[in-house]
Design a protein around this motif. Structure first.
Motif, PDB file in Angstrom:
ATOM      1  N   ASP A1179       0.809  -1.289   0.135  1.00  0.00           N
ATOM      2  CA  ASP A1179      -0.038  -0.150  -0.073  1.00  0.00           C
ATOM      3  C   ASP A1179       0.776   1.207  -0.081  1.00  0.00           C
ATOM      4  O   ASP A1179       0.597   2.148  -0.829  1.00  0.00           O
ATOM      5  N   LEU A1180       2.004   1.199   0.783  1.00  0.00           N
ATOM      6  CA  LEU A1180       2.714   2.387   0.879  1.00  0.00           C
ATOM      7  C   LEU A1180       3.439   2.791  -0.587  1.00  0.00           C
ATOM      8  O   LEU A1180       3.407   3.859  -0.821  1.00  0.00           O
ATOM      9  N   CYS A1181       3.768   1.529  -1.054  1.00  0.00           N
ATOM     10  CA  CYS A1181       4.756   1.894  -2.525  1.00  0.00           C
ATOM     11  C   CYS A1181       3.496   2.356  -3.459  1.00  0.00           C
ATOM     12  O   CYS A1181       3.904   3.278  -4.165  1.00  0.00           O
ATOM     13  N   LEU A1182       2.272   1.975  -3.324  1.00  0.00           N
ATOM     14  CA  LEU A1182       1.248   2.563  -4.345  1.00  0.00           C
ATOM     15  C   LEU A1182       1.065   3.961  -4.140  1.00  0.00           C
ATOM     16  O   LEU A1182       1.032   4.566  -5.100  1.00  0.00           O
ATOM     17  N   ARG A1183       0.897   4.253  -2.765  1.00  0.00           N
ATOM     18  CA  ARG A1183       0.550   5.628  -2.455  1.00  0.00           C
ATOM     19  C   ARG A1183       1.710   6.631  -2.825  1.00  0.00           C
ATOM     20  O   ARG A1183       1.690   7.521  -3.623  1.00  0.00           O
ATOM     21  N   LEU A1184       3.052   6.078  -2.660  1.00  0.00           N
ATOM     22  CA  LEU A1184       4.137   6.688  -2.837  1.00  0.00           C
ATOM     23  C   LEU A1184       4.498   7.060  -4.556  1.00  0.00           C
ATOM     24  O   LEU A1184       4.908   8.016  -4.902  1.00  0.00           O
ATOM     25  N   LEU A1185       4.200   5.924  -5.304  1.00  0.00           N
ATOM     26  CA  LEU A1185       4.300   6.156  -6.506  1.00  0.00           C
ATOM     27  C   LEU A1185       3.340   7.008  -7.135  1.00  0.00           C
ATOM     28  O   LEU A1185       3.716   7.654  -8.095  1.00  0.00           O
ATOM     29  N   ARG A1186       2.186   6.935  -6.879  1.00  0.00           N
ATOM     30  CA  ARG A1186       1.021   7.931  -7.213  1.00  0.00           C
ATOM     31  C   ARG A1186       1.526   9.450  -6.838  1.00  0.00           C
ATOM     32  O   ARG A1186       1.257  10.341  -8.070  1.00  0.00           O
ATOM     33  N   SER A1200       9.368  11.001  -3.672  1.00  0.00           N
ATOM     34  CA  SER A1200      10.704  10.787  -4.168  1.00  0.00           C
ATOM     35  C   SER A1200      11.692  10.213  -2.950  1.00  0.00           C
ATOM     36  O   SER A1200      12.211   9.175  -2.816  1.00  0.00           O
ATOM     37  N   ALA A1201      11.790  11.214  -1.980  1.00  0.00           N
ATOM     38  CA  ALA A1201      12.674  10.756  -0.797  1.00  0.00           C
ATOM     39  C   ALA A1201      12.224   9.869  -0.127  1.00  0.00           C
ATOM     40  O   ALA A1201      12.848   9.142   0.385  1.00  0.00           O
ATOM     41  N   SER A1202      10.618   9.990   0.258  1.00  0.00           N
ATOM     42  CA  SER A1202      10.235   8.750   0.856  1.00  0.00           C
ATOM     43  C   SER A1202      10.609   7.401   0.220  1.00  0.00           C
ATOM     44  O   SER A1202      10.621   6.230   1.033  1.00  0.00           O
ATOM     45  N   LEU A1203      10.424   7.439  -1.033  1.00  0.00           N
ATOM     46  CA  LEU A1203      10.413   6.018  -1.653  1.00  0.00           C
ATOM     47  C   LEU A1203      11.959   5.522  -1.710  1.00  0.00           C
ATOM     48  O   LEU A1203      12.421   4.445  -1.570  1.00  0.00           O
ATOM     49  N   TYR A1204      12.616   6.553  -1.847  1.00  0.00           N
ATOM     50  CA  TYR A1204      14.308   6.229  -1.737  1.00  0.00           C
ATOM     51  C   TYR A1204      14.432   5.775  -0.335  1.00  0.00           C
ATOM     52  O   TYR A1204      15.347   4.708  -0.233  1.00  0.00           O
ATOM     53  N   LEU A1205      14.197   6.512   0.701  1.00  0.00           N
ATOM     54  CA  LEU A1205      14.559   6.088   1.866  1.00  0.00           C
ATOM     55  C   LEU A1205      13.709   4.702   2.267  1.00  0.00           C
ATOM     56  O   LEU A1205      14.517   4.010   3.130  1.00  0.00           O
ATOM     57  N   LEU A1206      12.711   4.399   1.599  1.00  0.00           N
ATOM     58  CA  LEU A1206      12.173   3.026   1.891  1.00  0.00           C
ATOM     59  C   LEU A1206      13.132   1.667   1.282  1.00  0.00           C
ATOM     60  O   LEU A1206      13.470   0.979   2.007  1.00  0.00           O
ATOM     61  N   MET A1207      13.529   2.350   0.028  1.00  0.00           N
ATOM     62  CA  MET A1207      14.440   1.326  -0.336  1.00  0.00           C
ATOM     63  C   MET A1207      15.717   1.128   0.483  1.00  0.00           C
ATOM     64  O   MET A1207      16.223  -0.011   0.793  1.00  0.00           O
ATOM     65  N   ARG A1208      16.099   2.391   0.952  1.00  0.00           N
ATOM     66  CA  ARG A1208      17.612   2.625   1.591  1.00  0.00           C
ATOM     67  C   ARG A1208      17.426   1.545   2.765  1.00  0.00           C
ATOM     68  O   ARG A1208      18.257   0.721   3.071  1.00  0.00           O
ATOM     69  N   GLN A1209      16.467   1.824   3.812  1.00  0.00           N
ATOM     70  CA  GLN A1209      15.973   1.244   4.939  1.00  0.00           C
ATOM     71  C   GLN A1209      16.013  -0.493   4.696  1.00  0.00           C
ATOM     72  O   GLN A1209      16.406  -1.223   5.434  1.00  0.00           O
ATOM     73  N   ASN A1210      15.284  -0.923   3.748  1.00  0.00           N
ATOM     74  CA  ASN A1210      15.000  -2.270   3.124  1.00  0.00           C
ATOM     75  C   ASN A1210      16.516  -3.006   2.832  1.00  0.00           C
ATOM     76  O   ASN A1210      16.721  -3.962   3.277  1.00  0.00           O
ATOM     77  N   PHE A1211      17.258  -2.227   2.283  1.00  0.00           N
ATOM     78  CA  PHE A1211      18.618  -2.806   1.864  1.00  0.00           C
ATOM     79  C   PHE A1211      19.590  -2.895   3.264  1.00  0.00           C
ATOM     80  O   PHE A1211      20.246  -3.700   3.202  1.00  0.00           O
ATOM     81  N   GLU A1212      19.520  -1.616   4.138  1.00  0.00           N
ATOM     82  CA  GLU A1212      20.374  -1.876   5.304  1.00  0.00           C
ATOM     83  C   GLU A1212      20.026  -3.017   5.908  1.00  0.00           C
ATOM     84  O   GLU A1212      20.908  -3.630   6.712  1.00  0.00           O
ATOM     85  N   ILE A1213      18.635  -3.549   5.918  1.00  0.00           N
ATOM     86  CA  ILE A1213      18.081  -4.664   6.842  1.00  0.00           C
ATOM     87  C   ILE A1213      18.889  -5.888   6.182  1.00  0.00           C
ATOM     88  O   ILE A1213      19.376  -6.858   6.903  1.00  0.00           O
ATOM     89  N   GLY A1214      18.839  -6.141   4.972  1.00  0.00           N
ATOM     90  CA  GLY A1214      19.390  -7.266   4.553  1.00  0.00           C
ATOM     91  C   GLY A1214      20.365  -7.508   3.378  1.00  0.00           C
ATOM     92  O   GLY A1214      20.300  -8.302   2.408  1.00  0.00           O
ATOM     93  N   ASN A1215      20.791  -6.139   2.817  1.00  0.00           N
ATOM     94  CA  ASN A1215      21.803  -5.928   1.873  1.00  0.00           C
ATOM     95  C   ASN A1215      21.208  -5.968   0.534  1.00  0.00           C
ATOM     96  O   ASN A1215      21.848  -6.471  -0.619  1.00  0.00           O
TER      97      ASN A1215
END
Length: 1767
Positions: A1179-1186, A1200-1215
């Protein structure tokens, strides 16, 4: 004499003589006038035609009015030539030119004669010809009067301001003599007398008396010099003259007059004042020795008789002689000795007097009353009253009789002099008269008279009352005119009087708004931060005085008496609350009220007589309490007037007695307060007892009592007033137990509370800053001069927070009025049997209006002060939270709203969640004690579950309540809210979040189009009302139906709800039901709606952050795993609310803050998205993309900042960020597949921004993060490229679905994305109405999920993969492409959506079943449920199992009904082969498709649709439709054109297939093969003779079976065969034989159909019938042996045909009746002839039967021998 203008030179001498003669006559007779000519103008015609554009009849814009152009009117219309006769709405200035004048005849001057002339002019007759016309021209300008004309003169010729320039041309105001009575009090001095001489009869008078005139004089005495200059002069004369003359009628002894003389009466008219009429004979010709004027008679009218002005008609005798001395005190009717009279003292002169005076009442009862009061004031005894002489002994009796007789006065003069009458009555109450040294107590009589006068004035002005039933005249008296007798409103201490500013804001919803009488709700202009000097005026008292006519300035009495001041006292509640309402009745009615204290009460030494001054408010209270039933009833009807009079009297008493500095407890004596207690108790009892008898009176009394108590809060000890309020509440609560309809009483009490709470110092009265420890009384008596700001300056103590948010006893003791209001709201929210809607509305609106007042109040503008105010309403949050289940659901719609608290409630059942409910004793107790034990059974039932089943609130009430909640949340102290949130149980916190969710849904911005739609709906509603009105008028609806309809609509008020005078209920509708809203109004509404949506969302966002802070603090203190998990679920609910806010229509301002909050939330609690359910992440990805695709750059930046930080946090958890990567890709696929107005360009910019972020991120430069982001961006750009193509084909549904299908195929290795695109296709199909295709998409999606689930785990109840769905569709096997080598199920991010679960599979199957049902494919529904039922059984989900079996029963029932003919047969799709030829089609060139079209689509329809679409795409004259079905030769086509060939095709089945395809559904489902036939002849024609008629049969096979996930499927295989003429004949005969067999064997038999088939088979007139076929093909044995077999087969067909004809004839014979026997015999004869003709042809034998076919012989009937064309 007439002279022509051309003869001017000849007549020069004559003209000079005439001029000289005219000068002489004017010099001698200039003061006299004579009637000359007259005319009439019909104003109604002028006014109504002045508004028309063609009213200017000539070039100068003038109009010549006539009477003949007026429409005919009936005799009943002639008198109504006023406002009803014409409309002034379109009246514009006009210039009239009047030319038809008539000479005035001397003997026809009376009004009656003129009226006859006017009647004749309306309908021209021969009578008008007798009138002598006069040549003249008159121009008149007529224009509408402006609102405030300049240079205006009053009827007394006084200048009316503004009068800018004294030299300006004046506009005279004419005094109106209305035809009907006008009820208005005199507000300015006016004393005018009009004299109308009518006629004079001197026929018996001797002497030369022919040219008569009458001189009128106003004489102050009998001397000629005492004629007063009071007669208004004519134009161009002096303003006032001493004498005036009537016109002279030449040579007439009995003239009639039409003159009006206007006189200004002196202020003091004495008995010597009289009108003197002198009659003169005027000598026209100058004769020596003859005077110009000869007096020939005298008469007079004394103007005062017994103290009354004489008016009316008079017929006076005329004296020949000069009147004797002292004549003025007598009337001419008295025959004075020695005087000669005309006609023997008979009346010969008719005259009429009319007075318009504010001095002389002209009513005998009023005259007598005023005279007696004047006599008592002057003390002039004895006094003559008419024929009686009054002494001191008899005047009291006369005065009492006069008081009782006031009720007999005429209404018009009574209303006109009402202020004076009331003043005198007040004086009699306050200053009892002293007669013979004794004080006469007239209090009771004066009070009764006052009650009757008030009633009479009310009755006279019944139509002019305001919405509360208040008479504006009486309200104006209290407001402007009333003063305490003998006092002047000067402020103490010699201060200059303050100018009165009339209030302009109505005080509360209920005060009268007319004449600016409403009490002002505006705020004092004084500085609230300054302390006030001890001697200044009490602010509240001053404000009441301003509302009653005197200004005031400041708020609390003395700083020393403020809370915390040096003289502050803690006052306990006095023992008044238990007083019996009737306790004062036993007191002596003659008890005098206390006199004025201090020196002001002692009589001045200059007064010669002893006086005793009482206090009006004390007398009014006393007399009201002890009054009898009749008077009490009159007073109760208009209680508001007496209450307001008491309040103003009390206020003036405090001001003039300089008691404003006195402590409130000492301001009024105890006896008066006892009377007030008894009075309030009795009036409250009347309200309760009259509710069911006279609801209107009960409402008025209730409001009047509430306003009175509200006023008392400003004047007396507040603890005393609160005790009165509490006593009233006890009365109502006691009655509630036995009331048949408690909702009505509760509604009245709600109104009572609302009025009380509208007090100007409501906040201060609630003691907002004091600690929450209960004081000794309901509210200490606070008297102070401290300002509002200083009230909040003290630091609030730290009480137990939770009790501040509940309606606890301490809360309501401390905050008395707020406690009352919120308790009423809580009671209204309880489930009620009836009347709940109105109660909800009243209670919520009361809170809402109070909060609106606080918000706009400049005293509470500071945030800290506003926070203190908000603390008074903190229990509203708990109240709204517990009322949540009954609020209107604004988030209705599939999947839009999910109650967040439901999951929390189920986990914590059994926990004591009673804190959110209202304690029954608390709900019914006011300020420290229960009102009545157990008075409300519904409240004592307590738990929340009971309230949930209550009466649901309307949308309007719910929105208003939510606005109030948002205001409290916005202004309350954040730290306080945080502590409150921390103390809430988890279910309660869940409901709070649900409440916030509901706030977002309720105030979501709908846009301008929504307002336009609402406007049209309102218009439709008004049309419905109009239709109902027409029904009622025309009588098309019966009385019974109307009665039933009304009874259904009836409210708790019974019939009175529909009565027109219930203005208090209906007045608010007047604006909301307006239909004709302008565009500007709608734009303004949309703007307000948008601002409200933003404000509400921001408040919700702030509250969510407060909750998150409290939860974060709670996380640190969490000890148990269960508690921690529960708090995590709450955080998930918080995120859902944030997501909802981001998904709704929001402003750019909110989105910036909302996205910042989302980033903070994800940053603090990343496990919410990356460790738990992925639905939130999706849901969050859909809202941010819209929002990344927004047109506003600021929003794109934040998203864009929110979406980028979302990717970054996901990456930091599991590379890696596989989860976010997959969800973003799926979301974009879903977005481009479902959103219409999607901005691809802006989204590309956002993706570029994200890529830039990744490249410049120093922290992750050494990782693979940037490369992964780059890969993701590349995939997203590819999806966007597909989007561009989709936009190109937006109007071509087939191409659009094909493109979506191709995209879905491209994601064969990515199940998540394929599933997304399958759902997109399903949505598109459903939008187009292709329900079968939408169902197939969902089946494919379910098969995809089943394949994935089968890889994970092998469960017996689960489908083993897509093979399990083969019975639903054979196409579904294509979903088996995924396998272990392509996809690892354990890889993160893949198959992680909510659908890749067992419940997700169930949801997909249920959706497929819904679509199949909508498409009528009930057999497929059964197959879907066969897969679904085992899953539900394994989960023991019996509720869904019950629903599934119910749906299956419905499906089977429909199949059964349709197969048995009870319901119309289902019609499935119609199929067409469509071929595209031409380079313009691109990929489609030379492609063949089978199109599935909606049922019963004709060939012309699809041809027109495709031709129109491609013509619009390629241009005119480019697209051509190939009309035939023959093979297309590409070389013969124009390469610049586009060709489309469309052919109707039918499903084709082999013989073995037909055994399985038994039902109609079977023959229309799973279709792959289609057939179409093309007849032709060798010479190229389509049809020819039998021996040359060939037929081409074409068989098409499609790549997939219909129905499929798209509506057109490419043809992958094509087979053709050509039938020879004999083979065509064989097919035709077989077809006829089958038709005969079907008609014969039909059950039940159909005789008509059978006869039609028989007639076509054996009838002799059939072209190319069976006989002709036999004669062509069987007459000769063919020479070619290859045709022997066909010859033989055709012969066998004919034999079979004959047998079937014989069976059919036999069947027909059994079916026909006697009337068809002859017809049947004719059929038998035709059959016999046919059989005889066929006999020789069928008996021929072939020379030899051929052996079986050699290898080279083709069997045309064998499928294997068809010529094939593979595509």
């Amino acid at each position: 004499m007439v002279m022509k203008e051309v003869d001017t030179a000849k007549n020069k001498e004559k003209l000079e003589k005439l001029r000289l003669a005219a000068e002489q006559f004017c010099t001698r007779l200039g003061r006299y006038r004579m009637p000359f000519a007259w005319t009439a103008v019909h104003l109604a015609n002028i006014v109504s035609s002045a508004g028309q554009p063609d009213r200017d009849s000539d070039s100068e814009g003038e109009r010549r009015p006539t009477w003949t152009d007026r429409r005919r009117r009936g005799p009943q219309d002639r008198m109504s030539s006023g406002d009803d006769a014409c409309s002034f709405s379109g009246f514009r200035p006009a210039t009239l030119t009047v030319t038809n004048f008539f000479k005035q005849e001397a003997e026809r001057l009376s009004d009656e004669d003129l009226f006859k002339f006017l009647a004749d002019m309306r309908r021209p007759t021969s009578l008008l010809r007798r009138l002598r016309p006069v040549t003249a021209q008159l121009k008149i300008d007529i224009s509408p009067a402006p609102e405030n004309p300049h240079f205006c003169l009053s009827p007394e010729l006084l200048h009316v301001k503004p009068y800018p320039d004294p030299r300006g041309r004046p506009t005279k105001e004419i005094l109106e003599f209305p035809a009907r009575e006008v009820y208005a009090p005199h507000t300015s001095y006016r004393s005018l007398l009009y004299v109308y001489p009518h006629s004079l009869n001197f026929s018996s008078r001797q002497g030369s008396v022919r040219n008569l005139t009458v001189r009128v004089q106003y004489m102050a005495g009998e001397d000629p010099s005492q004629a007063l200059p009071v007669i208004f002069g004519k134009s161009s004369c002096s303003e006032f003259t001493r004498e005036a003359f009537t016109p002279v009628v030449y040579h007439n002894k009995s003239p009639e007059f039409y003159e009006e003389f206007k006189l200004r009466l002196p202020a003091c008219v004495t008995e010597n004042h009289h009108l003197l009429f002198t009659f003169y004979h005027v000598s026209c010709q100058p004769r020596p020795g003859t005077a110009l004027e000869t007096p020939v008679g005298f008469t007079w009218i004394p103007l005062l008789q017994h103290g009354r002005l004489r008016t009316g008609p008079f017929c006076l005798p005329v004296s020949v002689d000069q009147p004797p001395p002292s004549y003025s005190v007598l009337t001419p009717d008295v025959a004075l000795p020695g005087m000669r009279w005309v006609d023997g003292h008979k009346g010969v002169f008719s005259v009429e007097l009319t007075a318009v005076s504010s001095v002389h009442p002209q009513d005998p009862h009023l005259d007598k009353f005023f005279t007696l009061v004047h006599v008592l004031e002057e003390g002039a005894f004895p006094f003559r009253l008419k024929d009686a002489v009054l002494s001191e002994g008899t005047v009291e009796q006369e005065l009492r009789a006069s008081l009782a007789a006031l009720r007999l006065a005429s209404p018009e003069p009574l209303v006109a002099f009402s202020h004076h009458v009331l003043d005198k009555l007040v004086r009699l109450v306050v200053r009892p008269p002293v007669i013979g040294g004794q004080i006469v107590n007239l209090g009771r009589g004066a009070f009764e008279a006052m009650a009757h006068v008030v009633s009479l004035v009310h009755r006279s002005l019944e139509g002019a009352q305001d919405t509360r039933g208040h008479c504006p005249v009486l309200a104006a008296y209290v407001y402007y005119a009333f003063r305490l007798p003998g006092t002047e409103p000067s402020l103490p201490g010699g201060a200059p009087p303050v100018t009165v500013q009339p209030a302009t804001l109505a005080r509360g919803p209920g005060r009268p708004a007319s004449l600016y009488l409403a009490r002002s709700k505006s705020i004092s202009s004084s500085n609230p931060d300054l302390a006030v000097a001890p001697g200044s005026v009490d602010d509240e008292v001053s404000r009441i005085l301003a509302s009653k006519g005197i200004d005031r300035s400041h708020s609390w009495v003395n700083a020393a008496y403020a809370p915390g001041g040096s003289k502050a006292v803690l006052r306990r509640a006095p023992p008044y609350c238990g007083a019996d309402p009737r306790q004062a009745i036993d007191r002596s009615s003659s008890r005098t009220s206390s006199c004025l204290e201090s020196s002001s009460s002692s009589p001045p030494t200059t007064q010669p007589r002893p006086t005793m001054q009482k206090l009006l408010h004390e007398e009014l209270a006393l007399q009201w309490v002890v009054s009898g039933s009749a008077v009490r009833e009159a007073v109760l009807q208009h209680a508001w007037f007496f209450f307001q009079l008491m309040v103003k009297s009390m206020t003036l008493h405090l001001l003039l007695g300089q008691k404003l500095d006195t402590p409130r407890k000492l301001r009024f004596p105890g006896r008066f307060l006892d009377d007030i207690t008894a009075l309030v108790g009795s009036v409250g009892l009347e309200v309760i007892t009259r509710v069911h008898k006279d609801m209107e009176l009960a409402e008025r009394l209730n409001a009047s009592l509430a306003f009175f108590l509200s006023d008392l809060l400003s004047l007396v000890d507040r603890g005393f007033v609160f005790s009165l309020v509490r006593a009233h509440y006890k009365q109502v609560a006691t009655r509630l137990q036995s009331a048949p309809n408690p909702a009505v009483l509760l509604t009245l009490r709600m109104d009572f509370t609302r009025i009380l709470c509208s007090h100007e110092h409501y906040v201060t009265l609630n003691l907002p800053c004091c600690p929450l420890s209960p004081p000794a009384s309901p509210s200490p008596s606070v008297s102070s001069t401290a300002s509002q700001s200083s009230t909040f300056s003290s630091q609030a103590p730290d009480p137990k927070v939770i009790s501040m948010f509940e309606l606890s006893g301490p809360f309501r003791q401390q905050h008395f009025l707020a406690g009352l209001l919120l308790t009423e709201l809580a009671l209204a929210m309880e489930p009620e049997a009836e009347g709940a809607s109105l109660l909800h509305k009243k209670a919520i609106c009361a809170v809402h209006s109070l909060l609106c007042g606080h918000d706009a109040d400049p005293r509470y503008a500071e945030a800290a002060v506003k926070a203190r105010v908000a603390e008074l309403y903190l229990p509203l949050l708990s109240l709204a939270r517990d009322t949540l289940p009954r609020l209107h659901d604004f988030a209705e719609g599939p999947g839009q709203r999910s109650r967040l608290a439901s999951m929390l409630d189920s986990d914590t059942e059994g926990e004591g969640d009673v804190g959110g409910t209202i304690n029954p004793s608390v709900a019914m107790a006011i300020a420290g004690g229960p009102l009545a034990p157990g008075s409300r059974a519904s409240i004592s039932q307590g738990p929340v579950a009971a309230a949930r089943s209550g009466y649901a609130l309307s949308a309007e009430s719910s929105r208003t309540l939510l606005v109030c909640v948002l205001w409290v949340l916005k202004n309350a102290e954040p730290a306080l809210l945080q502590r409150w949130a921390a103390d809430l149980t988890l279910p309660q916190l869940g409901r709070v979040l649900d409440l916030l969710y509901l706030c977002l849904a309720a105030f979501e911005y709908k846009g301008k189009k929504a307002f336009e739609r609402i406007n049209s709906l309102t218009f439709k509603k008004s049309l419905d009302m109009k239709a109902r009105l027409e029904e009622a008028i025309l009588g098309t609806i019966g009385a019974r139906q109307e009665m039933v309809r009304r009874s259904r609509e009836r409210s708790p008020f019974g019939n009175q709800e529909n009565v027109r005078w219930r203005k208090s209920v209906t007045h608010w509708r007047q604006t909301s039901d307006r239909v004709d809203k302008t565009k500007d109004e709608m734009e303004h509404e949309a703007l307000v709606d948008g601002n409200l949506a933003t404000e509400a969302s921001l408040v919700v966002l702030d509250t969510l952050e407060i909750i998150v802070q409290s939860l974060r603090a709670g996380f640190l203190a969490c000890q148990t795993v269960m508690l921690s998990e529960a708090r995590e679920s709450i955080l998930g609910a918080v995120l859902k609310v944030v997501l909802y806010s981001l998904g709704s229509a929001q402003s750019a301002l909110f989105l910036q803050h909302g996205l910042a909050t989302q980033r903070a939330l994800v940053s603090k609690f990343p496990e919410l998205l990356f460790e738990e359910d992925t639905e939130l992440c999706a849901d969050l990805c859909l809202r941010l993309l819209r929002h990344c695709g927004s047109r506003i750059s600021t929003i794109r930046t934040h998203a864009s900042a929110s979406l980028y930080l979302l990717m970054r946090q996901n990456f930091e958890i599991g590379n890696n960020f596989a989860r976010v990567k997959m969800q973003v890709t799926m979301s974009l696929s879903s977005l481009v597949g479902t959103t219409q107005n999607f901005s691809e360009e802006h989204l590309r910019r956002s993706l570029k921004t994200i890529l830039t972020y990744a490249e410049e991120d120093v922290g992750l430069r050494d990782s693979t993060f940037a490369e992964q982001v780059q890969d993701l961006m590349f995939n997203l750009h590819m999806i966007l490229t597909d989007t561009v193509k989709m936009k190109e084909h937006q109007e071509d549904p087939e191409m659009l679905i094909d493109l979506m299908y191709r995209i879905a195929r491209g994601y064969q290795g990515s199940p998540d994305l394929r599933l997304t695109w399958l759902q997109n296709m399903a949505g598109k199909h459903a939008e187009l109405g292709n329900h079968a295709e939408a169902a197939q998409c969902m089946v494919h999606a379910a098969a995809l999920v089943a394949e994935y689930l089968a890889l994970l785990e092998d469960s017996r109840h689960m489908p083993v993969g897509c093979v399990s769905f083969q019975n639903i569709s054979s196409n579904v096997l294509e979903e088996s492409a995924i396998s272990d080598d392509i996809l690892s199920p354990d890889e993160e991010g893949f198959c992680s959506g909510k659908h890749f679960t067992e419940m997700g599979l169930v949801g997909l199957l249920e959706q497929a079943a819904v679509y199949f049902t909508m498409g009528g494919l009930y057999e497929a529904v059964n197959e879907v449920y066969k897969t679904l039922i085992p899953i539900l059984e394994a989960h023991r989900d019996y509720k869904k199992l019950a629903a599934v079996h119910g749906k299956l029963q419905e499906a089977f029932t429909k199949i059964m009904h349709q197969s048995s003919g009870w319901e119309p047969q289902r019609v499935f799709g119609t199929y067409f082969r469509v071929g595209f030829y031409g380079a313009r089609f691109g990929d489609l060139d030379e492609q063949e498709f089978v199109y599935k079209e909606p049922s019963i689509t004709k060939l012309a329809e699809i041809s027109h649709r495709l031709e129109e679409f491609y013509t619009e795409r390629f241009g005119e004259d480019v697209v051509e439709i190939i009309k035939d079905s023959n093979p297309v030769d590409k070389t013969k086509l124009d390469p610049q054109k586009a060709y489309i060939q469309i052919t109707y095709v039918e499903p084709h089945f082999d013989t073995y297939e037909l055994k399985d395809r038994v039902t109609y559904f079977d023959r229309n489902y799973g279709l792959r093969t289609f057939l179409f036939c093309t007849p032709f002849t060798p010479d190229g024609r389509a049809h020819g003779e039998l021996p040359e008629q060939h037929k081409r049969k074409t068989l098409l096979s499609t790549a997939h079976a219909f129905p499929y996930i798209k509506t057109r499927i490419r043809v992958c295989h094509r087979e053709e065969t050509v039938l020879t003429p004999v083979e065509v004949a064989i097919e035709d005969m077989q077809k006829k034989t089958r038709e005969l067999a079907f008609a014969t064997e039909q059950d039940p038999p159909d005789a008509k159909m059978l006869q039609m088939v028989l007639q076509g088979s054996v009838g002799p007139t059939v072209n190319q019938g069976p006989l002709e076929v036999a004669q062509v093909f069987l007459a000769e044995i063919p020479e070619d042996p290859k045709l022997f077999r066909h010859h033989n087969k055709l012969r066998l067909c004919f034999k079979d045909f004959c047998k079937k004809c014989e069976d059919a004839l036999r069947k027909n014979k059994a079916l026909i009746g006697p009337d068809q026997k002859e017809y049947h015999r004719e059929l038998e004869r035709n059959y016999s002839r046919l059989r005889e003709a066929l006999q020789p042809l069928l008996t021929q034998r072939l020379p030899q039967l051929l052996a079986p076919n050699t290898a080279g012989l083709r069997n045309s009937l064998n499928r294997a021998s068809f010529r094939k064309t593979d595509l």
